[in-house]
Design an enzyme around this catalytic site. Sequence first.
Site, PDB file in Angstrom:
ATOM      1  N   VAL A  22      -7.696 -42.437  18.802  1.00 60.44           N
ATOM      2  CA  VAL A  22      -7.644 -41.281  17.710  1.00 60.44           C
ATOM      3  C   VAL A  22      -8.878 -40.946  16.753  1.00 60.44           C
ATOM      4  O   VAL A  22      -9.639 -40.051  16.768  1.00 60.44           O
ATOM      5  CB  VAL A  22      -6.411 -41.709  16.816  1.00 60.44           C
ATOM      6  N   CYS A  26     -11.955 -38.191  16.043  1.00 58.22           N
ATOM      7  CA  CYS A  26     -12.105 -37.440  14.709  1.00 58.22           C
ATOM      8  C   CYS A  26     -13.566 -37.430  14.128  1.00 58.22           C
ATOM      9  O   CYS A  26     -13.950 -36.742  13.224  1.00 58.22           O
ATOM     10  CB  CYS A  26     -11.129 -38.048  13.691  1.00 58.22           C
ATOM     11  N   VAL A 145      -6.894 -36.488   8.234  1.00 54.70           N
ATOM     12  CA  VAL A 145      -7.851 -37.523   8.988  1.00 54.70           C
ATOM     13  C   VAL A 145      -7.828 -37.325  10.448  1.00 54.70           C
ATOM     14  O   VAL A 145      -8.862 -37.559  11.157  1.00 54.70           O
ATOM     15  CB  VAL A 145      -7.271 -39.039   8.692  1.00 54.70           C
ATOM     16  N   GLU A 146      -6.747 -37.093  10.897  1.00 54.03           N
ATOM     17  CA  GLU A 146      -6.694 -36.978  12.385  1.00 54.03           C
ATOM     18  C   GLU A 146      -7.586 -35.889  13.108  1.00 54.03           C
ATOM     19  O   GLU A 146      -8.254 -36.027  14.177  1.00 54.03           O
ATOM     20  CB  GLU A 146      -5.169 -37.028  12.941  1.00 54.03           C
ATOM     21  N   THR A 147      -7.157 -34.869  12.679  1.00 61.30           N
ATOM     22  CA  THR A 147      -7.866 -33.476  13.416  1.00 61.30           C
ATOM     23  C   THR A 147      -8.352 -32.679  12.181  1.00 61.30           C
ATOM     24  O   THR A 147      -8.403 -31.290  12.732  1.00 61.30           O
ATOM     25  CB  THR A 147      -6.627 -32.845  14.236  1.00 61.30           C
TER      26      THR A 147
END
Length: 365
Positions: A22, A26, A145-147
Amino acid sequence: MALMEKRFLKLQSLRLMAAGAVISGCLMAGSAIAADAEKTVSKKPDYALQPEVKAFIDDLVKNEKFSRQELQDVLGKANKSDRVLELISRPAEKRLEWKGYRKIFMTQERIDRGVTFWGAHEKTLSRVEKEYGVPAHIIVAIIGVETYYGRQTGGFKVLDALSTLSFDYPPRSKFFTKQLKEFLILAREQKLDVSELTGSYAGAMGIPQFMPSSYRAYAVDYTGDGQSNIWKQEEDAIASVANYLRENGWKAGKPIASKAKVTGTKYEKAVSDSVRPKKTLKQLEGSGWRPVAVLPEASKAAAFKLEGDKGAEYWLGMHNFYVITTYNRSKLYAMAVYQLARDVKSSYKTSVPKSGKTVAEKKPL
């Protein structure tokens, strides 16, 4: 879904960090990832002819009722990606201290865009918070945070990434072969075109960056259109994040973390590599740890140390902090989510005038 199968899928999702899926994705702009993905596809291997791929196909034909010809056609379209192999071998998050990590995820722009995202989806977030017991600001922060709120979902074809890691990356072949299997099953269940779906270099997909096993276990069709579309439906993505956290043990209304002050000579011995809360506050206080925030006396916590801009920072992570790490097994990740959530919530509250519209809605970024 049977209870044992659900538990197995949950266990697979907890291995997300081990896959390095993940955060490294990012750390790069989505357009750059897409460019890299296009530039570094190797000469196409004939996966369908490899012995391990034949065994993979046999398994799906026998146990999942797939058509052999269908699988041969699908895997025949898969391309080996040298860029995927390069990225999986040196995940960026392992090279960062908290002070560097924080600079990436705790920017004013990311906070402002979080306020914008919240304003645009306030009704959905409010309903989901009530239904799942997960605070809106935590959901917003994880997506942030992820995308970057859906802006950077990855430019690699999931079929290419998972095939490459399944059949050309022996150290994690078992894990990624399982994910490839889950991916093909979910594509059939959701009526998705496997050749078109994109994600991170390790196969994490959509706005919340779910691995295929997590998708099958936790993705939610919140719009009721018959498909859990975490690529384009923010409502589905929001509910899916909340469902993931709830199913992994989120406790509504409970604290997440607190900064701590340390004294004496024993506090270093209380520092743990694990963020699973095992010691009571009384035990930690006996070792010289005192939370800055007011916490329930019966709480358990994990004590850990981070390297910040101004030196060492001492923190106590509670049960819900640990739950965040099931999304990505890194205390840096969980701390970024926690602090981004806190700052987005503070900014959102101050940006909602009496008209009920956020400042972000009136003046887009």
